[in-house]
Design a protein around this motif. Structure first.
Motif, mmCIF file in Angstrom:
data_model
loop_
_atom_site.group_PDB
_atom_site.id
_atom_site.type_symbol
_atom_site.label_atom_id
_atom_site.label_comp_id
_atom_site.label_asym_id
_atom_site.label_seq_id
_atom_site.Cartn_x
_atom_site.Cartn_y
_atom_site.Cartn_z
ATOM 1 N N ARG A 55 -1.665 1.611 -3.282
ATOM 2 C CA ARG A 55 -0.344 2.061 -2.827
ATOM 3 C C ARG A 55 -0.073 1.696 -1.358
ATOM 4 N N GLY B 232 -3.213 3.562 -10.297
ATOM 5 C CA GLY B 232 -3.614 4.093 -9.007
ATOM 6 C C GLY B 232 -5.119 4.052 -8.864
ATOM 7 N N GLN C 234 -1.253 -2.884 -4.495
ATOM 8 C CA GLN C 234 -0.408 -1.919 -5.201
ATOM 9 C C GLN C 234 -1.246 -0.795 -5.811
ATOM 10 N N VAL D 294 7.643 2.719 -11.016
ATOM 11 C CA VAL D 294 6.749 2.869 -9.865
ATOM 12 C C VAL D 294 7.111 1.853 -8.768
ATOM 13 N N VAL E 199 8.485 0.072 -5.452
ATOM 14 C CA VAL E 199 8.490 0.434 -4.032
ATOM 15 C C VAL E 199 9.344 -0.569 -3.269
ATOM 16 N N ASN F 22 5.593 -3.665 -6.055
ATOM 17 C CA ASN F 22 6.478 -4.038 -4.958
ATOM 18 C C ASN F 22 7.755 -4.668 -5.510
ATOM 19 N N ARG G 58 6.245 0.238 6.139
ATOM 20 C CA ARG G 58 6.518 1.637 5.800
ATOM 21 C C ARG G 58 7.431 2.225 6.863
ATOM 22 N N GLN H 185 -0.684 7.245 -10.347
ATOM 23 C CA GLN H 185 0.199 6.090 -10.454
ATOM 24 C C GLN H 185 -0.119 5.069 -9.364
ATOM 25 N N GLY H 186 0.008 3.799 -9.722
ATOM 26 C CA GLY H 186 -0.073 2.739 -8.733
ATOM 27 C C GLY H 186 1.324 2.447 -8.216
ATOM 28 N N ALA H 187 1.594 1.195 -7.916
ATOM 29 C CA ALA H 187 2.908 0.820 -7.403
ATOM 30 C C ALA H 187 3.194 -0.627 -7.785
ATOM 31 N N ASN I 127 5.084 -1.884 0.799
ATOM 32 C CA ASN I 127 5.675 -3.173 0.448
ATOM 33 C C ASN I 127 6.164 -3.829 1.740
ATOM 34 N N GLU J 22 -4.410 2.373 3.537
ATOM 35 C CA GLU J 22 -4.325 1.885 2.157
ATOM 36 C C GLU J 22 -4.660 0.391 2.075
#
Length: 502
Positions: free
Chosen positions: A222, A317, A219, A434, A436, A326, A228, A322-324, A225, A243
């Motif tokens: 990024r 991130g 995450q 954030v 996803v 899931n 894509r 920013q990160g993410a 999840n 990534e």
């Protein structure tokens, strides 16, 4: 007593215990035996004859409760044995993600009852507690458009790392904001003697079940999840992305730096949890709700680690942005009814009434019993309304009612820990900001059903070899190629076709 819960669960924040209401009109069972199968995360409970919670549960449900509880590590194997032996209990917890992808195939082959006529549209009103579930959860639990079980709700944003903030403070480390700071932070937790005992007996991370990611690294970079969705409608698997490659390289960097426990590669989930609670591991991840309150990890850890301060870490991130996080489908498994049981519609309704009882919402009499047992036996009530489990309360309940849970994701009530509810909700909002989605969340792939267990094991084996240095980072290309040839490409085609048909 009020017959309906307050309209807004957030109204619990800062309040004392609400007046309990009844969520179930009558005893749901008719005196028969009900066999159950579920996963277990707690030690086995005392036998029925020595267990007041079990005895009271049977009285309130109106049944003889016959549970089969498989420890998490052997859940998939036990589930397969029950299916193969044609010996499936009437309420069967289905969670393909817990090393049991073969259960997807049993659904496809007709082993479980199609419950859509009972749990969709107006029919759902017969089960008022189940009807309180988020409609999106009912949509997400469908398999090829049909409902084969009652979902066990969890938050959509459910999994981030939680860390020993007291250790970080002792080492002078603030919450990290980019990849380099994360690496420095985690290595320091392992190398800096954070518990102050002068011994090298504390580490930052474990890798239960081969999960080197710990809900953080992928995450942070990024990575998608799961998949894509590209502009042209095609799909790219997370493991095929740059990534993900960067994330694997970072996990290898952490391993080389000593951030992982020396037994990380063989550690079970229970050992990881015990290590966190026992002060050997400083970062852990798991379901969001179990970390909060006096009965959650943030509270119970103080029994063995009195100075522990556990805080959540939304993945930053890698580049400082920013990160993410899931997002989940909103449930952790679901409880089905075997097809041969489902031929009896009245028995099916009875079992669903029992499921409805087990899903009683926060603030109800039924919820209060299911969570805390009998007052004066399994818990005591403090002046602020807090219910404190006794020794019996801690040992007798166990995982007897793990099958189902209420949709209480917004009901935060922790009077024993001022500020806890606000912290939990603010952290949840930060995670959702954030979040996803997985574009294949509600799609069906026959090949994934058949190959998921095999491909997941392939991934655990190959990533473990790369992270621990037994294979070079370049071996990731070979892993991706093998994944594609052993079913990955076929899964992609099936998901892409399903996307077109939506």
């Amino acid at each position: 007593l009020s017959q309906d819960p307050p309209s807004s669960p957030t109204s619990w924040i800062g309040c004392k215990a609400p007046v309990l209401f009844k969520s179930v009109a009558a005893v749901p069972g008719k005196g028969k035996k009900v066999g159950t199968f579920s996963i277990g995360y707690n030690p086995p409970v005392p036998a029925r004859g020595e267990n007041q919670f079990w005895q009271e549960l049977e009285k309130r449900l109106g049944v003889t409760w016959e549970p089969v509880i498989a420890p998490q590590a052997s859940y998939g194997e036990k589930a397969a044995a029950l299916v193969a032996g044609d010996d499936m209990p009437e309420l069967f917890y289905i969670n393909p993600g817990q090393s049991a992808a073969h259960l997807n195939r049993t659904i496809e082959q007709g082993a479980f009852t199609d419950l859509t006529p009972f749990l969709a549209g107006d029919a759902l009103k017969e089960y008022p507690n189940l009807a309180r579930f988020d409609p999106q959860v009912w949509q997400n639990v469908r398999v090829k458009g049909k409902i084969y079980g009652v979902p066990k709700p969890i938050p959509r944003a459910n999994n981030i790392p939680f860390y020993r903030a007291d250790w970080a403070k002792k080492l002078g480390k603030a919450a990290p904001k980019n990849a380099d700071e994360v690496a420095d932070f985690l290595v320091a937790l392992s190398k800096g003697d954070p518990d102050g005992n002068g011994r090298a007996d504390a580490w930052a991370l474990g890798a239960p079940g081969g999960d080197w990611n710990n809900s953080l690294v992928a995450q942070m970079f990024r990575a998608p999840n799961g998949w894509r969705k590209n502009p042209d409608g095609t799909l790219t698997a997370a493991l095929e992305t740059e990534e993900y490659r960067r994330a694997v390289a970072f996990m290898r960097r952490l391993f080389e730096g000593g951030a992982y426990h020396p037994d990380a590669a063989t550690m079970t989930w229970a050992q990881m949890t015990d290590g966190f609670k026992g002060g050997q591991i400083g970062v852990h991840s798991g379901g969001f709700r179990p970390f909060f309150g006096g009965n959650g990890t943030r509270g119970t850890i103080k029994a063995t680690q009195p100075t522990a301060e556990v805080m959540g870490l939304v993945p930053p991130g890698h580049d400082g942005g920013q990160g993410a996080v899931n997002l989940t489908p909103g449930f952790f498994g679901f409880t089905g009814i075997p097809a041969k049981v489902g031929r009896d519609r009245e028995r099916t309704r009875e079992l669903l009434r029992i499921a409805d009882y087990l899903a009683a919402p926060f603030g109800s009499e039924e919820y209060n019993f299911l969570q805390f047992g009998l007052e004066g036996v399994h818990h005591t009530v403090e002046p602020d309304g807090r219910r404190v489990r006794t020794d019996k309360g801690k040992t007798e309940r166990g995982d007897l009612v793990y099958l189902l849970a209420p949709d209480e994701v917004a009901a935060f009530f922790y009077p024993e820990m001022p500020g806890e509810a606000e912290y939990a909700q603010n952290l949840a909002k930060e995670m959702l900001a954030v979040g996803v989605e997985n574009p294949t969340l509600t799609l069906y792939s026959p090949t994934n059903t058949a190959k998921a267990t095999e491909l997941n094991q392939l991934g655990r084996d190959r990533i473990t070899a790369i992270v621990t240095g037994r294979e070079p980072l370049g071996a990731l290309d070979g892993y991706v190629k093998e994944w594609r040839s052993r079913g990955g490409d076929e899964i992609r085609k099936e998901y892409e076709q399903a996307l077109k048909e939506q």
